[in-house]
Design a protein around this motif. Sequence first.
Motif, PDB file in Angstrom:
ATOM      1  N   TRP A  79      -4.237 -15.541  10.181  1.00 26.86           N
ATOM      2  CA  TRP A  79      -4.679 -15.801  11.560  1.00 26.86           C
ATOM      3  C   TRP A  79      -3.774 -15.994  12.680  1.00 26.86           C
ATOM      4  CZ3 TRP A  79      -9.063 -13.878  13.609  1.00 26.86           C
ATOM      5  CH2 TRP A  79     -10.089 -13.137  12.759  1.00 26.86           C
ATOM      6  N   THR A  80      -2.954 -16.969  12.157  1.00 26.75           N
ATOM      7  CA  THR A  80      -1.759 -17.210  13.409  1.00 26.75           C
ATOM      8  C   THR A  80      -1.262 -15.910  13.810  1.00 26.75           C
ATOM      9  OG1 THR A  80      -1.420 -19.087  12.091  1.00 26.75           O
ATOM     10  CG2 THR A  80       0.215 -18.599  13.821  1.00 26.75           C
ATOM     11  N   LYS A  81      -0.915 -15.024  12.914  1.00 26.22           N
ATOM     12  CA  LYS A  81      -0.351 -13.667  13.626  1.00 26.22           C
ATOM     13  C   LYS A  81      -1.307 -12.796  14.340  1.00 26.22           C
ATOM     14  CE  LYS A  81       3.336 -13.117  10.057  1.00 26.22           C
ATOM     15  NZ  LYS A  81       3.862 -12.321   9.102  1.00 26.22           N
ATOM     16  N   THR A  82      -2.695 -13.059  13.722  1.00 27.26           N
ATOM     17  CA  THR A  82      -3.667 -12.134  14.591  1.00 27.26           C
ATOM     18  C   THR A  82      -3.983 -12.890  15.997  1.00 27.26           C
ATOM     19  OG1 THR A  82      -4.777 -11.410  12.520  1.00 27.26           O
ATOM     20  CG2 THR A  82      -5.974 -11.430  14.755  1.00 27.26           C
ATOM     21  N   GLY A 136     -10.172 -15.845  27.249  1.00 29.19           N
ATOM     22  CA  GLY A 136     -11.157 -15.989  26.046  1.00 29.19           C
ATOM     23  C   GLY A 136     -10.872 -15.170  24.858  1.00 29.19           C
ATOM     24  N   GLU A 137     -10.090 -14.087  24.961  1.00 25.75           N
ATOM     25  CA  GLU A 137     -10.323 -13.019  23.798  1.00 25.75           C
ATOM     26  C   GLU A 137     -10.065 -13.568  22.474  1.00 25.75           C
ATOM     27  OE1 GLU A 137     -11.141  -9.533  22.754  1.00 25.75           O
ATOM     28  OE2 GLU A 137     -11.493 -10.466  24.673  1.00 25.75           O
ATOM     29  N   PRO A 138      -8.929 -14.727  22.168  1.00 25.42           N
ATOM     30  CA  PRO A 138      -8.886 -14.916  20.960  1.00 25.42           C
ATOM     31  C   PRO A 138     -10.094 -15.535  20.344  1.00 25.42           C
ATOM     32  CG  PRO A 138      -6.816 -15.464  22.079  1.00 25.42           C
ATOM     33  CD  PRO A 138      -7.788 -15.023  23.201  1.00 25.42           C
ATOM     34  N   PHE A 139     -10.447 -16.346  21.277  1.00 24.85           N
ATOM     35  CA  PHE A 139     -11.946 -17.382  20.842  1.00 24.85           C
ATOM     36  C   PHE A 139     -13.231 -15.988  20.572  1.00 24.85           C
ATOM     37  CE2 PHE A 139      -9.281 -19.526  23.709  1.00 24.85           C
ATOM     38  CZ  PHE A 139      -9.425 -21.026  23.197  1.00 24.85           C
ATOM     39  N   LEU A 142     -12.492 -14.410  17.006  1.00 23.66           N
ATOM     40  CA  LEU A 142     -12.422 -15.085  15.943  1.00 23.66           C
ATOM     41  C   LEU A 142     -14.139 -15.641  15.672  1.00 23.66           C
ATOM     42  CD1 LEU A 142     -10.594 -16.773  14.249  1.00 23.66           C
ATOM     43  CD2 LEU A 142     -10.910 -18.815  15.682  1.00 23.66           C
ATOM     44  N   ALA A 143     -14.837 -15.734  16.978  1.00 22.74           N
ATOM     45  CA  ALA A 143     -16.258 -15.863  16.573  1.00 22.74           C
ATOM     46  C   ALA A 143     -16.988 -14.780  16.056  1.00 22.74           C
ATOM     47  CB  ALA A 143     -16.887 -16.431  18.238  1.00 22.74           C
ATOM     48  N   GLN A 144     -16.603 -13.373  16.645  1.00 22.50           N
ATOM     49  CA  GLN A 144     -17.368 -12.310  16.216  1.00 22.50           C
ATOM     50  C   GLN A 144     -16.875 -11.991  14.646  1.00 22.50           C
ATOM     51  OE1 GLN A 144     -19.199 -10.754  18.339  1.00 22.50           O
ATOM     52  NE2 GLN A 144     -19.487  -8.779  17.669  1.00 22.50           N
TER      53      GLN A 144
END
Length: 529
Positions: A79-82, A136-139, A142-144
């Motif tokens: 997930w770090t790379k994503t 807010g895109e990374p958040f 991750l939530a989706q």
Amino acid sequence: MASQDVLSQTTRLASSSALLQVLFRVVTFGLNAFTLRYLSRELIGVVNVRLMLLYSTVVFLAREAFRRACLSGSTKRNWTKTINLLWLTVPLGVFWSIFLGLVWLHLLEVPDPSVVPHYQAGVVAFGLSAVIELLGEPFWVLAQAHLFVRLKVIAESFSVVSKCILTVILVVLYPQWGLYIFSLAQLLYVSVLVMCYVIYFVMFLGSPEATKKSFPVARMKALLPNLVEDETFVNWKEARLTWSFFKQSFLKQILTEGERYVMTFLNVLNFGDQGVYDIVNNLGSLVARFIFLPIEESFYVFFAKVLERGKNVKDQKQGDVAMAANVLELLLKLVLLIGLTITVFGYAYSQLALDIYGGSMLSAGTGPDLLRCYSLYVLFLAINGVTECFTFALMCKEEVDRYNFVMLALSFTFLCISYFLTLWHGSIGFILANCFNMGIRIAHSTHYIYDYFRESTYRPLTGLLPSPFLVFVYIISGVITGFSEVFFCCDKGWMARLIHISVGALCFAATTVTMFCTETKLIHFVRSQ
């Protein structure tokens, strides 16, 4: 996560998103009715067509490809790379915001300042709002990916309610502010949206619930760009897939918002007519999009998790194939019946709906014919959303690249058809061109689905074949309500209108009962999931 669990959570996400879309559409519906009484049609046309097109174009081009690539496959990944990859949406958004902002300011027709004041400030504010939302895109991803249902509902509900409250207050108190009103409301909307996601993850990360779920991110610092020692900054497989989807998303945006681009760049309608078109468009999509869009977004995640991208049907787990085929068949049946219902009943009740909503300003001109055509377009929208959601979830990189060439040809054809049909038949030409566009896309997606399942025993496309008796009831209902409109609507008084509404209610009840009796498998699926 087991396939059945994914299906259960996906249906919860779809239904919650559908309720959220109901809120959006109802609020927009009410807000347009309210602002029509305080502001000019020209101002509404500039905001809802010109400025919202700028905002949606920047956001779509900057993030759509990243979303599709980063939501594909399992949640068990680096997930770090994503997250590093997702942060690239921000500089990309800044680029598109500046570039398109200059186009909107210097190359397009500028509205009359006496009718639509503060246009330049509006362009800057809507471009800036797109960049803020991308923070807010990374958040969001991750939530989706982890199916956080309530977070999306709460965040978007708070933001849209905040926007509407501020809009109403400023429209009533300071109507002379013009575009300042909508600029401030838009900036408030995106700020509240991003802050909701940030606050949620601040509270969630490190909590017992996160530990229990083995959440892959442990602290907020991990949601910022991070260098991984002796490793690449991003996952190059995801990056290449993103690039393929980016080329496709550019074309898809033209197809999705094509009529607005034609209005904006070719000036085929004045700002007042654009405002009326947008109001009718919102009314036409009030019922349709709050169901179809959440289904498409949520079940894209489902199909991407249950089946592996790029593998043929024989190389997949057969239990997962059976589940995916069954869900696809029932989804197609569900959206087909919803679309048919809107098409059949929308034809006879378009003029009445517009007359109640906006009076003679909307119901006396081309508005009713525009809404009738839109009712047909809803049927195309319904089928295309589900077929494309399955297709895009399963296509490998090479197939996506090949499809980009199809989209390129389709984009050019669509823009040409939109232009000429609009010259021939005004704003109705936009709807007819959209029907053509969706028809071609449906043909491509159904061909892909047919080829994918050809070597198996599953035939999910049978979901597009409703019961013959149900089709007969739809036809009878359409004929009866059509005659009812001729005899009772809409200049014969309220008693005649009530009779017309009652006739429609009886026909709708008969159609619903028939649906329950003939489509038992679908009814069981909807009730159980």
